[in-house]
Design a protein around this motif. Structure first.
Motif, PDB file in Angstrom:
ATOM      1  N   HIS A  10       0.863  -1.185   0.000  1.00 17.17           N
ATOM      2  CA  HIS A  10       0.000   0.000   0.000  1.00 17.17           C
ATOM      3  C   HIS A  10       0.898   1.234   0.000  1.00 17.17           C
ATOM      4  CE1 HIS A  10      -3.869   2.010   1.769  1.00 17.17           C
ATOM      5  NE2 HIS A  10      -3.296   2.747   0.835  1.00 17.17           N
ATOM      6  N   VAL A  11       0.806   2.034  -1.057  1.00 16.06           N
ATOM      7  CA  VAL A  11       1.654   3.219  -1.206  1.00 16.06           C
ATOM      8  C   VAL A  11       0.792   4.472  -1.115  1.00 16.06           C
ATOM      9  CG1 VAL A  11       3.297   4.434  -2.674  1.00 16.06           C
ATOM     10  CG2 VAL A  11       3.232   1.933  -2.686  1.00 16.06           C
ATOM     11  N   HIS A  12       1.282   5.450  -0.357  1.00 15.43           N
ATOM     12  CA  HIS A  12       0.592   6.733  -0.204  1.00 15.43           C
ATOM     13  C   HIS A  12       1.371   7.825  -0.942  1.00 15.43           C
ATOM     14  CE1 HIS A  12      -2.118   5.450   3.210  1.00 15.43           C
ATOM     15  NE2 HIS A  12      -1.240   4.477   3.175  1.00 15.43           N
ATOM     16  N   HIS A  13       0.648   8.679  -1.662  1.00 18.63           N
ATOM     17  CA  HIS A  13       1.203   9.849  -2.351  1.00 18.63           C
ATOM     18  C   HIS A  13       1.923   9.471  -3.652  1.00 18.63           C
ATOM     19  CE1 HIS A  13       0.216  12.456   1.007  1.00 18.63           C
ATOM     20  NE2 HIS A  13       0.785  11.598   1.819  1.00 18.63           N
ATOM     21  N   LEU A  14       1.966  10.429  -4.552  1.00 15.54           N
ATOM     22  CA  LEU A  14       2.679  10.280  -5.813  1.00 15.54           C
ATOM     23  C   LEU A  14       4.176  10.448  -5.574  1.00 15.54           C
ATOM     24  CD1 LEU A  14       2.854  10.115  -8.886  1.00 15.54           C
ATOM     25  CD2 LEU A  14       2.390  12.566  -8.973  1.00 15.54           C
ATOM     26  N   GLY A  15       4.941   9.427  -5.931  1.00 12.70           N
ATOM     27  CA  GLY A  15       6.378   9.477  -5.719  1.00 12.70           C
ATOM     28  C   GLY A  15       7.031   8.225  -6.261  1.00 12.70           C
ATOM     29  N   PRO A  34      -3.822   8.453  -3.210  1.00 13.64           N
ATOM     30  CA  PRO A  34      -3.192   9.680  -3.718  1.00 13.64           C
ATOM     31  C   PRO A  34      -3.194  10.849  -2.737  1.00 13.64           C
ATOM     32  CG  PRO A  34      -5.331   9.352  -4.748  1.00 13.64           C
ATOM     33  CD  PRO A  34      -5.056   8.117  -3.940  1.00 13.64           C
ATOM     34  N   HIS A  35      -4.119  10.857  -1.762  1.00 12.20           N
ATOM     35  CA  HIS A  35      -4.168  11.925  -0.760  1.00 12.20           C
ATOM     36  C   HIS A  35      -4.347  13.310  -1.378  1.00 12.20           C
ATOM     37  CE1 HIS A  35      -3.499   9.852   3.032  1.00 12.20           C
ATOM     38  NE2 HIS A  35      -2.629   9.075   2.409  1.00 12.20           N
ATOM     39  N   HIS A  36      -5.450  13.500  -2.085  1.00 13.14           N
ATOM     40  CA  HIS A  36      -5.833  14.856  -2.499  1.00 13.14           C
ATOM     41  C   HIS A  36      -4.709  15.560  -3.242  1.00 13.14           C
ATOM     42  CE1 HIS A  36      -7.633  18.829  -2.415  1.00 13.14           C
ATOM     43  NE2 HIS A  36      -6.743  19.305  -1.595  1.00 13.14           N
ATOM     44  N   ASP A  37      -4.271  14.975  -4.336  1.00 10.84           N
ATOM     45  CA  ASP A  37      -3.293  15.673  -5.170  1.00 10.84           C
ATOM     46  C   ASP A  37      -3.979  16.891  -5.774  1.00 10.84           C
ATOM     47  OD1 ASP A  37      -1.567  16.558  -7.212  1.00 10.84           O
ATOM     48  OD2 ASP A  37      -0.726  14.550  -7.429  1.00 10.84           O
ATOM     49  N   PRO A  38      -3.530  18.113  -5.467  1.00 14.03           N
ATOM     50  CA  PRO A  38      -4.221  19.311  -5.955  1.00 14.03           C
ATOM     51  C   PRO A  38      -4.261  19.400  -7.472  1.00 14.03           C
ATOM     52  CG  PRO A  38      -2.094  19.873  -4.998  1.00 14.03           C
ATOM     53  CD  PRO A  38      -2.364  18.444  -4.643  1.00 14.03           C
ATOM     54  N   ALA A  39      -3.300  18.774  -8.157  1.00 18.04           N
ATOM     55  CA  ALA A  39      -3.301  18.809  -9.610  1.00 18.04           C
ATOM     56  C   ALA A  39      -4.521  18.097 -10.171  1.00 18.04           C
ATOM     57  CB  ALA A  39      -2.031  18.156 -10.148  1.00 18.04           C
ATOM     58  N   LEU A  40      -5.021  17.096  -9.425  1.00 16.18           N
ATOM     59  CA  LEU A  40      -6.181  16.354  -9.877  1.00 16.18           C
ATOM     60  C   LEU A  40      -7.485  16.973  -9.403  1.00 16.18           C
ATOM     61  CD1 LEU A  40      -4.892  12.728  -9.238  1.00 16.18           C
ATOM     62  CD2 LEU A  40      -5.081  13.893 -11.424  1.00 16.18           C
ATOM     63  N   LEU A  41      -7.502  17.448  -8.175  1.00 13.52           N
ATOM     64  CA  LEU A  41      -8.748  17.951  -7.598  1.00 13.52           C
ATOM     65  C   LEU A  41      -9.052  19.390  -7.982  1.00 13.52           C
ATOM     66  CD1 LEU A  41      -8.751  16.398  -4.027  1.00 13.52           C
ATOM     67  CD2 LEU A  41      -9.941  15.660  -6.073  1.00 13.52           C
ATOM     68  N   ASP A  42      -8.039  20.156  -8.335  1.00 18.35           N
ATOM     69  CA  ASP A  42      -8.262  21.562  -8.660  1.00 18.35           C
ATOM     70  C   ASP A  42      -7.318  21.988  -9.774  1.00 18.35           C
ATOM     71  OD1 ASP A  42      -9.215  24.099  -8.612  1.00 18.35           O
ATOM     72  OD2 ASP A  42      -8.495  24.615  -6.607  1.00 18.35           O
ATOM     73  N   PRO A  43      -7.423  21.358 -10.977  1.00 20.07           N
ATOM     74  CA  PRO A  43      -6.462  21.657 -12.041  1.00 20.07           C
ATOM     75  C   PRO A  43      -6.522  23.094 -12.525  1.00 20.07           C
ATOM     76  CG  PRO A  43      -8.268  20.297 -12.853  1.00 20.07           C
ATOM     77  CD  PRO A  43      -8.402  20.340 -11.362  1.00 20.07           C
ATOM     78  N   ALA A  44      -7.690  23.734 -12.451  1.00 18.08           N
ATOM     79  CA  ALA A  44      -7.792  25.118 -12.925  1.00 18.08           C
ATOM     80  C   ALA A  44      -6.901  26.043 -12.104  1.00 18.08           C
ATOM     81  CB  ALA A  44      -9.247  25.578 -12.848  1.00 18.08           C
ATOM     82  N   ARG A  45      -6.772  25.767 -10.803  1.00 14.95           N
ATOM     83  CA  ARG A  45      -5.955  26.612  -9.933  1.00 14.95           C
ATOM     84  C   ARG A  45      -4.463  26.399 -10.203  1.00 14.95           C
ATOM     85  NH1 ARG A  45      -6.591  29.219  -5.041  1.00 14.95           N
ATOM     86  NH2 ARG A  45      -8.745  28.516  -4.883  1.00 14.95           N
ATOM     87  N   THR A 320      11.563  14.101  -5.110  1.00 16.91           N
ATOM     88  CA  THR A 320      11.416  14.740  -3.806  1.00 16.91           C
ATOM     89  C   THR A 320      10.525  13.900  -2.913  1.00 16.91           C
ATOM     90  OG1 THR A 320       9.408  15.975  -4.331  1.00 16.91           O
ATOM     91  CG2 THR A 320      11.496  16.970  -4.991  1.00 16.91           C
ATOM     92  N   GLY A 321      10.550  14.197  -1.601  1.00 22.16           N
ATOM     93  CA  GLY A 321       9.700  13.475  -0.677  1.00 22.16           C
ATOM     94  C   GLY A 321       8.227  13.704  -0.919  1.00 22.16           C
ATOM     95  N   ARG A 322       7.884  14.816  -1.533  1.00 20.17           N
ATOM     96  CA  ARG A 322       6.466  15.121  -1.776  1.00 20.17           C
ATOM     97  C   ARG A 322       5.981  14.582  -3.121  1.00 20.17           C
ATOM     98  NH1 ARG A 322       5.610  21.369   0.241  1.00 20.17           N
ATOM     99  NH2 ARG A 322       6.097  21.018   2.432  1.00 20.17           N
ATOM    100  N   GLY A 323       6.844  14.011  -3.903  1.00 18.99           N
ATOM    101  CA  GLY A 323       6.435  13.504  -5.202  1.00 18.99           C
ATOM    102  C   GLY A 323       7.467  13.857  -6.246  1.00 18.99           C
TER     103      GLY A 323
END
Length: 336
Positions: A10-15, A34-45, A320-323
């Motif tokens: 089980h892997v958490h986060h993009l990385g 994925p834990h709410h990757d903002p690129a997916l949930l709010d691409p317009a922003r 990076t650690g965040r992805g």
């Protein structure tokens, strides 16, 4: 490194780990959160610069045996972007330890002469809407606000705004607090507020509810299903609606119409650690009982998997650690 020693990974986060498992030919079942990757949930922003993150997550989700989201709204949003059947998407909220966050034996009574105490826990960044909260506070009498945060990026800006709004001693910038100190704060205040412009399923709301607090928050992400009937929801960036919600909740508190024990009980049922653990175990058992061969072991994936693993070794030192860094991703996802 992927190995035949495991039945479930089980892997958490993009990385790096997620991409290794997505291209691994092992027999282990692969679960991805994925834990709410903002690129997916709010691409317009976030714009096109994060397009590679979306493509990488699409590849990972397509190869995963199960994808876990934190809320139903996150699941539905991700389904719009991922090559992923609804049957393998599962909603499991984060668990919060109820032995740390729990109501006071005697919740503070909000009498007619005492100021209501509001608590905000988050970061002092634009995304969290603290500017909206301060402007709403200026419209509500007999209220003070406690701000707990780690990221103080906009602290000077918000201190200046509080001064411009003549909030005086009604706002306290407390900074960092430990989990134990924060738990005590939850038990000392009357109301929790989170006016964020974007969220997934914020743990601080679960913590507040476990502490028996009513919640006023923005109706974004998974917050509506998280709060349910135990709080008030407002649109983002709406100062007047936020002020009205605060006033209404304070009136209920002064009239002693808030059932703190019921809020706590509902939060334990929804967000307790035991609930989260058992739902994950049920998912793992179901994957193993199904006995299906992982999709990523199909022969047609072989050349792409080998090329992707070679690329991972090449760019791995720049992950990076965040992805993944955006400049590295196109080299990987183009091979999928």
């Amino acid at each position: 490194m992927p190995s035949e020693r495991y039945q479930v990974v089980h892997v958490h986060h993009l990385g790096r780990a997620a991409l290794w498992m997505a291209t691994a030919a092992t027999g282990a079942r692969f679960v991805y959160t994925p834990h709410h990757d903002p690129a997916l949930l709010d691409p317009a922003r976030h714009g096109d610069r994060l397009r590679a993150r979306i493509r990488a997550t699409q590849m990972i989700a397509a190869r995963a045996d199960a994808v876990v989201t934190l809320s139903a709204i996150e699941r539905e949003t991700l389904r719009l972007h991922l090559d992923c059947s609804p049957a393998k998407m599962h909603v499991i909220p984060n668990g919060i330890p109820a032995q740390i966050f729990f109501p006071a034996d005697q919740h503070p009574v909000l009498g007619p002469t005492r100021r209501a105490r509001l608590l905000y826990v988050g970061q002092l960044i634009e995304l969290k809407g603290v500017d909206v909260l301060l402007r709403a506070l200026a419209q509500v009498e007999d209220v003070e606000l406690l701000l707990v945060y780690q990221d103080a990026t906009l602290e000077a800006t918000f201190r200046a705004l509080a001064a411009d709004l003549n909030l005086g001693d009604r706002v306290q910038f407390l900074g960092i607090r430990s989990a134990a100190q924060l738990a005590d704060l939850y038990r000392q205040v009357d109301l929790f507020v989170l006016p964020s412009r974007s969220e997934a399923l914020p743990s601080v709301i679960s913590e507040a509810m476990l502490s028996g607090l009513p919640v006023v928050a923005s109706a974004v992400g998974g917050i509506p299903e998280q709060v349910g009937e135990y709080g008030r929801l407002v649109p983002t960036d709406d100062v007047d609606r936020l002020a009205t919600a605060l006033r209404s909740t304070i009136l209920e508190l002064r009239a002693n119409r808030i059932d703190h024990a019921a809020i706590h009980a509902a939060a334990v049922q929804r967000f307790g650690v035991a609930t989260m653990v058992e739902r994950h175990l049920q998912l793992y058992r179901g994957l193993l009982a199904a006995g299906e061969t992982p999709a990523r072991r199909r022969i047609r994936y072989g050349p792409a998997n080998a090329a992707a693993r070679l690329a991972l070794r090449t760019v791995g030192d720049r992950l990076t650690g965040r992805g993944l860094l955006e400049r590295d991703l196109p080299r990987l996802v183009g091979m999928s």
